[in-house]
Motif scaffolding. Structure first.
Motif, PDB file in Angstrom:
ATOM      1  N   ILE A 192       0.862  -1.177   0.000  1.00  0.00           N
ATOM      2  CA  ILE A 192       0.000   0.000   0.000  1.00  0.00           C
ATOM      3  C   ILE A 192       0.897   1.225   0.000  1.00  0.00           C
ATOM      4  CG2 ILE A 192      -1.810   1.249   1.238  1.00  0.00           C
ATOM      5  CD1 ILE A 192      -2.274  -1.525   2.716  1.00  0.00           C
ATOM      6  N   ASP A 193       0.808   2.041  -1.044  1.00  0.00           N
ATOM      7  CA  ASP A 193       1.577   3.281  -1.133  1.00  0.00           C
ATOM      8  C   ASP A 193       0.637   4.472  -1.233  1.00  0.00           C
ATOM      9  OD1 ASP A 193       4.054   2.035  -1.048  1.00  0.00           O
ATOM     10  OD2 ASP A 193       4.167   1.809  -3.212  1.00  0.00           O
ATOM     11  N   ALA A 194      -0.427   4.448  -0.470  1.00  0.00           N
ATOM     12  CA  ALA A 194      -1.392   5.542  -0.423  1.00  0.00           C
ATOM     13  C   ALA A 194      -1.659   5.835   1.043  1.00  0.00           C
ATOM     14  CB  ALA A 194      -2.685   5.143  -1.136  1.00  0.00           C
ATOM     15  N   SER A 195      -2.150   7.031   1.324  1.00  0.00           N
ATOM     16  CA  SER A 195      -2.481   7.379   2.692  1.00  0.00           C
ATOM     17  C   SER A 195      -3.644   6.506   3.147  1.00  0.00           C
ATOM     18  CB  SER A 195      -2.857   8.863   2.773  1.00  0.00           C
ATOM     19  OG  SER A 195      -3.244   9.198   4.082  1.00  0.00           O
ATOM     20  N   THR A 206      -6.115  -7.923  11.578  1.00  0.00           N
ATOM     21  CA  THR A 206      -7.207  -8.706  12.149  1.00  0.00           C
ATOM     22  C   THR A 206      -6.746 -10.161  12.219  1.00  0.00           C
ATOM     23  OG1 THR A 206      -8.245  -9.274  10.035  1.00  0.00           O
ATOM     24  CG2 THR A 206      -8.895  -7.169  11.048  1.00  0.00           C
ATOM     25  N   PRO A 207      -7.458 -11.016  12.941  1.00  0.00           N
ATOM     26  CA  PRO A 207      -7.065 -12.427  12.999  1.00  0.00           C
ATOM     27  C   PRO A 207      -7.080 -13.114  11.634  1.00  0.00           C
ATOM     28  CG  PRO A 207      -8.609 -11.929  14.758  1.00  0.00           C
ATOM     29  CD  PRO A 207      -8.548 -10.719  13.868  1.00  0.00           C
ATOM     30  N   THR A 208      -7.876 -12.598  10.689  1.00  0.00           N
ATOM     31  CA  THR A 208      -7.978 -13.245   9.377  1.00  0.00           C
ATOM     32  C   THR A 208      -7.237 -12.503   8.275  1.00  0.00           C
ATOM     33  OG1 THR A 208     -10.050 -12.085   8.934  1.00  0.00           O
ATOM     34  CG2 THR A 208     -10.192 -14.298   9.913  1.00  0.00           C
ATOM     35  N   GLY A 209      -6.608 -11.372   8.576  1.00  0.00           N
ATOM     36  CA  GLY A 209      -5.906 -10.598   7.550  1.00  0.00           C
ATOM     37  C   GLY A 209      -5.727  -9.160   7.983  1.00  0.00           C
ATOM     38  N   GLN A 210      -6.336  -8.237   7.224  1.00  0.00           N
ATOM     39  CA  GLN A 210      -6.241  -6.828   7.571  1.00  0.00           C
ATOM     40  C   GLN A 210      -7.393  -6.050   6.959  1.00  0.00           C
ATOM     41  OE1 GLN A 210      -2.520  -5.278   6.100  1.00  0.00           O
ATOM     42  NE2 GLN A 210      -2.800  -6.147   4.086  1.00  0.00           N
ATOM     43  N   VAL A 211      -7.609  -4.853   7.512  1.00  0.00           N
ATOM     44  CA  VAL A 211      -8.607  -3.936   6.984  1.00  0.00           C
ATOM     45  C   VAL A 211      -7.868  -2.655   6.629  1.00  0.00           C
ATOM     46  CG1 VAL A 211     -10.684  -2.601   7.481  1.00  0.00           C
ATOM     47  CG2 VAL A 211     -10.452  -4.920   8.383  1.00  0.00           C
ATOM     48  N   VAL A 212      -8.041  -2.196   5.392  1.00  0.00           N
ATOM     49  CA  VAL A 212      -7.375  -0.995   4.901  1.00  0.00           C
ATOM     50  C   VAL A 212      -8.445   0.054   4.633  1.00  0.00           C
ATOM     51  CG1 VAL A 212      -5.943  -0.014   3.073  1.00  0.00           C
ATOM     52  CG2 VAL A 212      -5.571  -2.381   3.807  1.00  0.00           C
ATOM     53  N   THR A 213      -8.339   1.220   5.285  1.00  0.00           N
ATOM     54  CA  THR A 213      -9.256   2.326   5.042  1.00  0.00           C
ATOM     55  C   THR A 213      -8.458   3.457   4.414  1.00  0.00           C
ATOM     56  OG1 THR A 213     -10.585   1.689   6.953  1.00  0.00           O
ATOM     57  CG2 THR A 213     -10.919   3.904   6.089  1.00  0.00           C
ATOM     58  N   LEU A 214      -8.771   3.770   3.170  1.00  0.00           N
ATOM     59  CA  LEU A 214      -8.037   4.812   2.459  1.00  0.00           C
ATOM     60  C   LEU A 214      -8.420   6.202   2.959  1.00  0.00           C
ATOM     61  CD1 LEU A 214      -8.224   3.464  -1.199  1.00  0.00           C
ATOM     62  CD2 LEU A 214      -6.304   3.348   0.377  1.00  0.00           C
ATOM     63  N   HIS A 215      -7.446   7.114   2.945  1.00  0.00           N
ATOM     64  CA  HIS A 215      -7.672   8.508   3.304  1.00  0.00           C
ATOM     65  C   HIS A 215      -7.666   9.388   2.060  1.00  0.00           C
ATOM     66  CE1 HIS A 215      -5.816   7.487   7.473  1.00  0.00           C
ATOM     67  NE2 HIS A 215      -7.075   7.116   7.392  1.00  0.00           N
ATOM     68  N   GLU A 216      -7.467   8.803   0.897  1.00  0.00           N
ATOM     69  CA  GLU A 216      -7.420   9.530  -0.368  1.00  0.00           C
ATOM     70  C   GLU A 216      -7.821   8.587  -1.493  1.00  0.00           C
ATOM     71  OE1 GLU A 216      -3.340  10.664  -0.988  1.00  0.00           O
ATOM     72  OE2 GLU A 216      -2.630   8.607  -0.974  1.00  0.00           O
ATOM     73  N   SER A 217      -8.155   9.160  -2.639  1.00  0.00           N
ATOM     74  CA  SER A 217      -8.420   8.323  -3.810  1.00  0.00           C
ATOM     75  C   SER A 217      -7.130   7.614  -4.179  1.00  0.00           C
ATOM     76  CB  SER A 217      -8.882   9.182  -4.986  1.00  0.00           C
ATOM     77  OG  SER A 217     -10.121   9.771  -4.688  1.00  0.00           O
ATOM     78  N   ALA A 218      -7.251   6.421  -4.716  1.00  0.00           N
ATOM     79  CA  ALA A 218      -6.058   5.638  -5.033  1.00  0.00           C
ATOM     80  C   ALA A 218      -6.332   4.764  -6.247  1.00  0.00           C
ATOM     81  CB  ALA A 218      -5.657   4.789  -3.829  1.00  0.00           C
ATOM     82  N   THR A 219      -5.301   4.041  -6.647  1.00  0.00           N
ATOM     83  CA  THR A 219      -5.394   3.122  -7.777  1.00  0.00           C
ATOM     84  C   THR A 219      -5.050   1.724  -7.307  1.00  0.00           C
ATOM     85  OG1 THR A 219      -4.723   4.872  -9.312  1.00  0.00           O
ATOM     86  CG2 THR A 219      -4.491   2.616 -10.084  1.00  0.00           C
ATOM     87  N   LEU A 220      -5.884   0.775  -7.684  1.00  0.00           N
ATOM     88  CA  LEU A 220      -5.608  -0.635  -7.441  1.00  0.00           C
ATOM     89  C   LEU A 220      -4.953  -1.173  -8.702  1.00  0.00           C
ATOM     90  CD1 LEU A 220      -6.048  -3.158  -5.584  1.00  0.00           C
ATOM     91  CD2 LEU A 220      -8.114  -3.578  -6.950  1.00  0.00           C
ATOM     92  N   THR A 221      -3.759  -1.722  -8.570  1.00  0.00           N
ATOM     93  CA  THR A 221      -3.002  -2.229  -9.715  1.00  0.00           C
ATOM     94  C   THR A 221      -2.731  -3.711  -9.537  1.00  0.00           C
ATOM     95  OG1 THR A 221      -1.919  -0.081  -9.971  1.00  0.00           O
ATOM     96  CG2 THR A 221      -0.859  -1.964 -11.033  1.00  0.00           C
ATOM     97  N   GLU A 222      -2.988  -4.477 -10.575  1.00  0.00           N
ATOM     98  CA  GLU A 222      -2.638  -5.894 -10.542  1.00  0.00           C
ATOM     99  C   GLU A 222      -1.176  -5.994 -10.962  1.00  0.00           C
ATOM    100  OE1 GLU A 222      -4.404 -10.253 -11.639  1.00  0.00           O
ATOM    101  OE2 GLU A 222      -5.014  -8.579 -12.885  1.00  0.00           O
ATOM    102  N   THR A 223      -0.312  -6.446 -10.040  1.00  0.00           N
ATOM    103  CA  THR A 223       1.128  -6.481 -10.296  1.00  0.00           C
ATOM    104  C   THR A 223       1.599  -7.842 -10.780  1.00  0.00           C
ATOM    105  OG1 THR A 223       1.583  -7.019  -7.990  1.00  0.00           O
ATOM    106  CG2 THR A 223       1.599  -4.691  -8.585  1.00  0.00           C
ATOM    107  N   GLY A 224       0.760  -8.814 -10.684  1.00  0.00           N
ATOM    108  CA  GLY A 224       1.088 -10.172 -11.118  1.00  0.00           C
ATOM    109  C   GLY A 224      -0.179 -10.990 -11.038  1.00  0.00           C
ATOM    110  N   SER A 225      -0.052 -12.246 -11.267  1.00  0.00           N
ATOM    111  CA  SER A 225      -1.212 -13.121 -11.215  1.00  0.00           C
ATOM    112  C   SER A 225      -1.838 -13.098  -9.823  1.00  0.00           C
ATOM    113  CB  SER A 225      -0.803 -14.546 -11.591  1.00  0.00           C
ATOM    114  OG  SER A 225      -1.917 -15.401 -11.509  1.00  0.00           O
ATOM    115  N   LYS A 226      -2.965 -12.444  -9.719  1.00  0.00           N
ATOM    116  CA  LYS A 226      -3.728 -12.343  -8.467  1.00  0.00           C
ATOM    117  C   LYS A 226      -2.946 -11.675  -7.344  1.00  0.00           C
ATOM    118  CE  LYS A 226      -6.554 -16.360  -9.535  1.00  0.00           C
ATOM    119  NZ  LYS A 226      -7.001 -17.667  -9.084  1.00  0.00           N
TER     120      LYS A 226
END
Length: 99
Positions: free
Chosen positions: A65-68, A74-94
């Motif tokens: 994550i390189d956005a604010s 969490t026990p099952t992973g994580q929760v990410v709450t963005l503070h700004e608009s961002a871009t989701l980029t697929e960097t490799g297979s899944k």
């Protein structure tokens, strides 16, 4: 490039170009980590406070994550709450990156 969604009917992410999708300000990404061979699950909401169904559910892992953002473990992973608009980029297979 087709985003690896769990259900096409749930994929409402706005594509920017091949392999990039827009995430709105205050997007809420719930990351479920599973066994490495099974991959993970990313569930993306417009906002954590909104009582709406998810924008998308993607098979894969969130590599970085390189956005604010606020990141909560969490026990099952994580929760990410963005503070700004961002871009989701697929960097490799899944494999995904938020910038």
């Amino acid at each position: 490039m087709r985003i690896p969604v769990v259900d096409e009917g749930v994929n409402h992410l706005v594509p920017l170009d091949d392999g990039n999708w827009r995430l709105p300000n205050h997007a809420h990404v719930v990351v479920y980590d599973r066994e490495p061979r099974d991959g993970g699950l990313l569930t993306i909401y417009d906002c954590g406070a909104a009582q709406k169904p998810p924008k998308a559910q993607l098979l894969g892992t969130l590599e970085s994550i390189d956005a604010s953002a606020e990141v909560e473990s969490t026990p099952t992973g994580q929760v990410v709450t963005l503070h700004e608009s961002a871009t989701l980029t697929e960097t490799g297979s899944k494999r995904f990156h938020i910038r």
